[in-house]
Design an enzyme around this catalytic site. Structure first.
Site, PDB file in Angstrom:
ATOM      1  N   ASP A 147       0.941  -1.298   0.002  1.00  0.00           N
ATOM      2  CA  ASP A 147      -0.047   0.038  -0.060  1.00  0.00           C
ATOM      3  C   ASP A 147       0.854   1.346  -0.040  1.00  0.00           C
ATOM      4  OD1 ASP A 147      -2.652   1.069   0.066  1.00  0.00           O
ATOM      5  OD2 ASP A 147      -3.195   0.083   1.687  1.00  0.00           O
ATOM      6  N   ASP A 195      -9.844   3.482  -3.008  1.00  0.00           N
ATOM      7  CA  ASP A 195     -10.363   2.258  -2.613  1.00  0.00           C
ATOM      8  C   ASP A 195     -11.825   2.219  -3.091  1.00  0.00           C
ATOM      9  OD1 ASP A 195      -8.126   1.480  -1.185  1.00  0.00           O
ATOM     10  OD2 ASP A 195      -9.028   1.417   0.619  1.00  0.00           O
TER      11      ASP A 195
END
Lengths: 420, 420
Positions: B152, B207
């Site tokens: 990430d 996301d």
């Protein structure tokens, strides 16, 4: 409800404390410019533990320790690889006793110990760099008793300098042992603008060479320059230096044979005027008396190490003749006359007008004033100490008149005689 | 002389070999888009080893494994801290058996195991990130038997994305265990332009949220969007995808309750048309039959997993009605009609002119053609298989006529009947 609220407050406070701890350098280190010795300028990659031990011995016996030198620094090429857990391993042939034993030895001499790594994947000497291993490496250094880290900038393609050096700063801090952090990024991204909170000193130049001048470097044709180039690159950086955060025009070449006596004295004097780190780079076990006398001149070192921590700068530039000024603690000041000409001249300095005239063989030299900073330094009367002659030479009530050799300096320390 | 020369050549060759080995990803991984399950969309930070075990059990028993799903992926929040050597430690309360035991369990089910970290100092969930520990973390993953890493991009201030992801790629490669490397940089620096040689898939969006549409996100007011936004962000990226390197519009929200049945089918179908990674994000232990039927539709999955590895794209856009096209192996192709309107329509598609007309309640809809890619796809005659009806529906010699629900798709697989 109340206890929940308190818990949340506690958590927030702990996080803030952690974040602060996570992003800071060790304070109260290098409050004056670091002084020591580094292996690179003389030995390059050809180092081993005996050189380091003998150098530590020499630093104690030759008066350098007493003069203020304290760090013994290994530069590149001590590393051999990494162990199965990724921890850095010293070259077992060159450092069979290991780095910790060497650090212990240096400490036993009352000296401090430093080491080298690189922010990139590989060091400049193609040894393993710290990239991706920063926290492991910092942990090793702390475990070994390292006091100083020089952190280089080879093989860093795509890396951001500020981020890369911040990362190692934080890794050192997390490892918990106070370690002076020497940023060696060669001045590429103006570290003086971002490194104050990251390192204790930062290189402002390419690697110094064992030469007085390298005209090709001045024209930008090569990366590394001589004494003059590194000196001239410090102009205007004085405002960025101070206790705990220093400009670094690179290590000393005194005693390495590439400079005349005059040049070596100028190099050392000007570095002191700049409040530069004083990291000797010669073979201390085989030092000639002239080099030694230069390196341990206590009055000169006192100017470098003055606790006011101001970097000196050029206040007058007459072309090849320059005057440097460095404010010192307790209202003292240092003045340095620097002759870039390769022949001797006579200088005459008028303290009232702060102006210099010069002659060669009794004939006036035409001096064009290129830089004239009028900060009105002199108020009242000062006694004058000639640092290299090691004697008092009158006061500022009279003109200062002296001969100045080619490529040489005169350094004067002025102390007010009117103050209480 | 000769032997010296040979030595030098040998050294150069060894160095070149080392450098190559140092900067590559594992090849022959993810030759089709990865399929599996990830904990984040349903469980967020509330994960533990039982959830992972039960999910692995469910993937075997519910037919997903047979349908092609193979990865069980833990997302953020499995980490608790680092040990005294700096190695990452799993949360002992949530993962008391440790990560290796969990990986072993997943492997014992014939599945693969993946894990999560972050290129920054901290993960998005404020756990320890990999910055400065990249090689250690990669070593841990390899030792534990990890097969997949999602990496990430939180807390990466000052970091360069390409450099940061290259670093972990190289750390994984050095650790020696083939691990699919999933770049989760949210598309910020156009990873499709630099990540082909770094990762096996890269996120192209923020996301995904458990919603069909989030108008605020469309207007750039928030970072994370729904299905439609993530879909629309794939336009034009099709040329960057291929075997071993995929655009990733994020994981699936099928079965998480935020989508109607039609929307869930569209979401899954369009992801398959895009050759997207198919990473389920729902609770596999409590799956409703509708969600399961969507996720294990083998004809739909075959379109996603087609070995030609071409990402589908929109060839016709009539405003709220669109036609997607995906070339398949052996000259097959997939066509997807997508109705963004929230009411049913009748569609009529002319294979010769590749043009669509539509009616609502028998009244013609005015279709403004916004996108019309004329790649002349149809040559000769094709038989048509309706993927969701699971039946043959004629050939391209006749117009295709069908009703299409609101927010729904029709997916057709065309196979040439004229070829040998």
């Amino acid at each position: 409800m109340r206890s929940t609220k308190l818990s949340i407050i506690t958590i927030v406070l702990v996080q803030v404390a952690c974040l602060n701890a996570f992003t800071q350098k060790f304070e109260n280190l290098a409050l004056t410019p670091p002084m020591g010795w580094n292996s690179w300028n003389k030995f390059g990659c050809n180092i081993n533990e005996n050189i380091i031990r003998y150098t530590a011995d020499a630093m104690v016996s030759n008066g350098m320790k007493e003069a203020g030198y304290s760090y013994i620094l290994i530069d590149d090429c001590w590393q051999a690889g990494r162990d199965s857990l990724g921890f850095i391993v010293a070259d077992p042939e060159k450092f069979p006793s290991g780095i910790k034993a060497l650090a212990d030895y240096v400490h036993s001499k009352g000296l401090k110990f430093g080491i080298y790594s690189c922010a990139g994947r590989k060091t400049c000497g193609n040894r393993p760099g710290s990239r991706g291993h920063e926290f492991q490496d910092a942990m090793s250094y702390a475990n070994w008793g390292v006091d100083y880290l020089k952190y280089d900038w080879c093989n860093t393609e795509g890396q951001n300098a500020s981020e890369s050096y911040s990362l190692m700063r934080d890794a050192l801090f997390e490892a918990g042992r106070p370690i002076v952090f020497s940023i060696c990024e060669w001045g590429l991204s103006k570290p003086w603008e971002w490194a104050t909170e990251i390192g204790h000193l930062w290189r402002t130049t390419g690697d110094i060479q064992n030469n007085w001048d390298i005209p090709d470097a001045k024209e930008g044709k090569c990366w590394a320059g001589g004494v003059l180039i590194n000196l001239d690159m410090q102009q205007g950086l004085e405002k960025y230096a101070g206790p705990g955060h220093w400009n670094d025009p690179d290590m000393l070449e005194v005693g390495n044979g590439g400079l005349t006596e005059n040049e070596a004295r100028s190099h050392f004097s000007l570095w002191c005027m700049l409040a530069a780190p004083l990291i000797a780079g010669n073979d201390l076990t085989q030092m000639d008396p002239v080099s030694k006398d230069i390196l341990i001149n206590k009055d000169m070192i006192a100017i470098d190490q003055d606790k006011l921590g101001k970097q000196g700068y050029k206040i007058k530039d007459y072309g090849e003749i320059e005057v440097y000024y460095k404010p010192l603690n307790n209202s003292d000041m240092a003045i340095c006359f620097f002759n870039r000409l390769d022949y001797p001249i006579q200088v005459e300095f008028d303290w009232t007008s702060m102006s210099l005239s010069a002659t060669r063989d009794s004939k006036p030299l035409l001096l064009g004033l290129k830089i004239d900073r009028k900060d009105n330094y002199i108020e009242g009367q000062y006694s004058i100490w000639n640092v290299w002659q090691k004697k008092s030479v009158g006061t500022t009530s009279q003109k200062f008149i002296a001969s100045l050799q080619g490529h040489d300096v005169i350094v004067l320390r002025l102390t007010s005689v009117t103050k209480k």
